[in-house]
Design a protein around this motif. Structure first.
Motif, PDB file in Angstrom:
ATOM      1  N   GLY A 104       0.776  -1.232   0.000  1.00 53.65           N
ATOM      2  CA  GLY A 104       0.000   0.000   0.000  1.00 53.65           C
ATOM      3  C   GLY A 104       0.801   1.272   0.000  1.00 53.65           C
ATOM      4  O   GLY A 104       0.241   2.349  -0.167  1.00 53.65           O
ATOM      5  N   SER A 105       2.109   1.168   0.178  1.00 50.50           N
ATOM      6  CA  SER A 105       2.889   2.398   0.247  1.00 50.50           C
ATOM      7  C   SER A 105       2.947   3.103  -1.100  1.00 50.50           C
ATOM      8  O   SER A 105       3.193   4.300  -1.155  1.00 50.50           O
ATOM      9  CB  SER A 105       4.304   2.102   0.761  1.00 50.50           C
ATOM     10  OG  SER A 105       4.976   1.221  -0.104  1.00 50.50           O
ATOM     11  N   ARG A 106       2.725   2.378  -2.217  1.00 52.13           N
ATOM     12  CA  ARG A 106       2.731   3.005  -3.531  1.00 52.13           C
ATOM     13  C   ARG A 106       1.371   2.913  -4.217  1.00 52.13           C
ATOM     14  O   ARG A 106       1.227   3.337  -5.338  1.00 52.13           O
ATOM     15  CB  ARG A 106       3.768   2.328  -4.429  1.00 52.13           C
ATOM     16  CG  ARG A 106       5.181   2.668  -4.068  1.00 52.13           C
ATOM     17  CD  ARG A 106       6.174   2.068  -5.040  1.00 52.13           C
ATOM     18  NE  ARG A 106       5.753   2.153  -6.428  1.00 52.13           N
ATOM     19  CZ  ARG A 106       6.101   1.264  -7.349  1.00 52.13           C
ATOM     20  NH1 ARG A 106       6.836   0.237  -7.047  1.00 52.13           N
ATOM     21  NH2 ARG A 106       5.690   1.413  -8.594  1.00 52.13           N
ATOM     22  N   SER A 107       0.386   2.323  -3.566  1.00 50.00           N
ATOM     23  CA  SER A 107      -0.902   2.111  -4.218  1.00 50.00           C
ATOM     24  C   SER A 107      -1.915   3.176  -3.809  1.00 50.00           C
ATOM     25  O   SER A 107      -2.315   3.259  -2.651  1.00 50.00           O
ATOM     26  CB  SER A 107      -1.457   0.727  -3.864  1.00 50.00           C
ATOM     27  OG  SER A 107      -2.769   0.592  -4.324  1.00 50.00           O
ATOM     28  N   ARG A 108      -2.328   3.962  -4.779  1.00 46.92           N
ATOM     29  CA  ARG A 108      -3.344   4.971  -4.487  1.00 46.92           C
ATOM     30  C   ARG A 108      -4.677   4.317  -4.164  1.00 46.92           C
ATOM     31  O   ARG A 108      -5.463   4.859  -3.400  1.00 46.92           O
ATOM     32  CB  ARG A 108      -3.478   5.929  -5.671  1.00 46.92           C
ATOM     33  CG  ARG A 108      -2.248   6.830  -5.822  1.00 46.92           C
ATOM     34  CD  ARG A 108      -2.353   7.736  -7.009  1.00 46.92           C
ATOM     35  NE  ARG A 108      -2.159   6.913  -8.204  1.00 46.92           N
ATOM     36  CZ  ARG A 108      -2.421   7.303  -9.434  1.00 46.92           C
ATOM     37  NH1 ARG A 108      -2.894   8.495  -9.659  1.00 46.92           N
ATOM     38  NH2 ARG A 108      -2.204   6.513 -10.459  1.00 46.92           N
ATOM     39  N   ARG A 109      -4.926   3.143  -4.733  1.00 47.04           N
ATOM     40  CA  ARG A 109      -6.173   2.432  -4.430  1.00 47.04           C
ATOM     41  C   ARG A 109      -6.202   1.988  -2.972  1.00 47.04           C
ATOM     42  O   ARG A 109      -7.210   2.142  -2.297  1.00 47.04           O
ATOM     43  CB  ARG A 109      -6.344   1.228  -5.350  1.00 47.04           C
ATOM     44  CG  ARG A 109      -6.673   1.626  -6.763  1.00 47.04           C
ATOM     45  CD  ARG A 109      -6.817   0.435  -7.661  1.00 47.04           C
ATOM     46  NE  ARG A 109      -7.077   0.892  -9.021  1.00 47.04           N
ATOM     47  CZ  ARG A 109      -7.024   0.126 -10.072  1.00 47.04           C
ATOM     48  NH1 ARG A 109      -6.715  -1.140  -9.952  1.00 47.04           N
ATOM     49  NH2 ARG A 109      -7.274   0.618 -11.267  1.00 47.04           N
ATOM     50  N   VAL A 110      -5.097   1.439  -2.502  1.00 49.84           N
ATOM     51  CA  VAL A 110      -5.044   0.998  -1.100  1.00 49.84           C
ATOM     52  C   VAL A 110      -5.170   2.206  -0.182  1.00 49.84           C
ATOM     53  O   VAL A 110      -5.877   2.160   0.831  1.00 49.84           O
ATOM     54  CB  VAL A 110      -3.754   0.199  -0.813  1.00 49.84           C
ATOM     55  CG1 VAL A 110      -3.590  -0.061   0.676  1.00 49.84           C
ATOM     56  CG2 VAL A 110      -3.766  -1.113  -1.587  1.00 49.84           C
ATOM     57  N   GLN A 111      -4.530   3.292  -0.528  1.00 51.99           N
ATOM     58  CA  GLN A 111      -4.623   4.499   0.297  1.00 51.99           C
ATOM     59  C   GLN A 111      -6.054   5.038   0.314  1.00 51.99           C
ATOM     60  O   GLN A 111      -6.546   5.464   1.366  1.00 51.99           O
ATOM     61  CB  GLN A 111      -3.641   5.553  -0.198  1.00 51.99           C
ATOM     62  CG  GLN A 111      -2.197   5.150   0.063  1.00 51.99           C
ATOM     63  CD  GLN A 111      -1.189   6.021  -0.667  1.00 51.99           C
ATOM     64  OE1 GLN A 111      -1.532   6.942  -1.379  1.00 51.99           O
ATOM     65  NE2 GLN A 111       0.084   5.706  -0.481  1.00 51.99           N
ATOM     66  N   ALA A 112      -6.747   4.998  -0.836  1.00 51.46           N
ATOM     67  CA  ALA A 112      -8.147   5.449  -0.883  1.00 51.46           C
ATOM     68  C   ALA A 112      -9.028   4.539  -0.039  1.00 51.46           C
ATOM     69  O   ALA A 112      -9.915   5.012   0.690  1.00 51.46           O
ATOM     70  CB  ALA A 112      -8.641   5.492  -2.323  1.00 51.46           C
ATOM     71  N   LEU A 113      -8.786   3.248  -0.101  1.00 50.55           N
ATOM     72  CA  LEU A 113      -9.573   2.312   0.709  1.00 50.55           C
ATOM     73  C   LEU A 113      -9.282   2.511   2.191  1.00 50.55           C
ATOM     74  O   LEU A 113     -10.206   2.486   3.017  1.00 50.55           O
ATOM     75  CB  LEU A 113      -9.284   0.872   0.289  1.00 50.55           C
ATOM     76  CG  LEU A 113     -10.119  -0.205   0.974  1.00 50.55           C
ATOM     77  CD1 LEU A 113     -11.610   0.027   0.776  1.00 50.55           C
ATOM     78  CD2 LEU A 113      -9.719  -1.582   0.469  1.00 50.55           C
ATOM     79  N   GLU A 114      -8.029   2.751   2.522  1.00 51.46           N
ATOM     80  CA  GLU A 114      -7.665   3.014   3.923  1.00 51.46           C
ATOM     81  C   GLU A 114      -8.431   4.223   4.454  1.00 51.46           C
ATOM     82  O   GLU A 114      -8.957   4.192   5.577  1.00 51.46           O
ATOM     83  CB  GLU A 114      -6.157   3.237   4.054  1.00 51.46           C
ATOM     84  CG  GLU A 114      -5.698   3.476   5.471  1.00 51.46           C
ATOM     85  CD  GLU A 114      -5.929   2.297   6.397  1.00 51.46           C
ATOM     86  OE1 GLU A 114      -6.279   2.534   7.579  1.00 51.46           O
ATOM     87  OE2 GLU A 114      -5.775   1.151   5.974  1.00 51.46           O
ATOM     88  N   THR A 115      -8.524   5.259   3.667  1.00 51.94           N
ATOM     89  CA  THR A 115      -9.281   6.445   4.069  1.00 51.94           C
ATOM     90  C   THR A 115     -10.749   6.097   4.305  1.00 51.94           C
ATOM     91  O   THR A 115     -11.348   6.533   5.292  1.00 51.94           O
ATOM     92  CB  THR A 115      -9.156   7.549   2.999  1.00 51.94           C
ATOM     93  OG1 THR A 115      -7.771   7.899   2.888  1.00 51.94           O
ATOM     94  CG2 THR A 115      -9.954   8.782   3.367  1.00 51.94           C
ATOM     95  N   ALA A 116     -11.320   5.297   3.404  1.00 54.99           N
ATOM     96  CA  ALA A 116     -12.726   4.897   3.559  1.00 54.99           C
ATOM     97  C   ALA A 116     -12.931   4.036   4.801  1.00 54.99           C
ATOM     98  O   ALA A 116     -13.969   4.137   5.467  1.00 54.99           O
ATOM     99  CB  ALA A 116     -13.191   4.148   2.312  1.00 54.99           C
TER     100      ALA A 116
END
Length: 146
Positions: A104-116
């Motif tokens: 997730g350190s480079r994945s914008r999708r994982v970061q967006a899901l983390e925020t959600a």
């Protein structure tokens, strides 16, 4: 007719909404889900594996997996090494860049899901993760059913 409960149709709808939302937030240059899934399999396997084994685990044909692997290799996310048991074959392993992407350190999708997921408490996150994993495992065990 109540469509708000946890029917298969409503779960499918919500999963599709999640995937569409994540895809739309991360743009055209993100890795396709098929590529990310292959990386997850390689990480979960915790050892280099052959292309044919990866294709089998992902329930796709070898030519389809070959195209996925070509893209991942081009992007520096996986590496091929010679199979010590068969010089004609190669083994696939995740590179450090591939592992970073999946973590997730480079994945914008994982970061967006983390925020959600920040709106859920720890117990809700645990139940969600356990439940999705169970459904995914169930589907993986019976891929031919529709």
């Amino acid at each position: 007719m109540d469509l708000q409960g946890a029917s298969a149709a409503s779960v499918y709808r919500d999963l599709a909404r999640v995937v569409r939302s994540l895809r739309s937030r991360t743009g055209q240059n993100s890795q396709p889900l098929s590529s990310l899934s292959a990386l997850w399999v390689l990480i979960d396997t915790a050892r280099p594996i052959r292309l044919s084994e990866l294709a089998e685990r992902e329930n796709v044909t070898v030519p389809t997996m070959s195209r996925i692997v070509t893209g991942l290799e081009r992007d520096g996310l996986i590496a091929r090494t010679a199979d010590p048991d068969d010089g004609r074959a190669s083994l696939l392993a995740v590179t450090e860049a591939g592992a970073d992407l999946i973590k997730g350190s480079r994945s914008r999708r994982v970061q967006a899901l983390e925020t959600a997921l920040e709106g859920l408490d720890e117990a809700e996150r645990e139940v969600l993760g356990r439940t999705l994993r169970k459904v995914a495992d169930e589907l993986a065990e019976r891929p031919e059913q529709t």
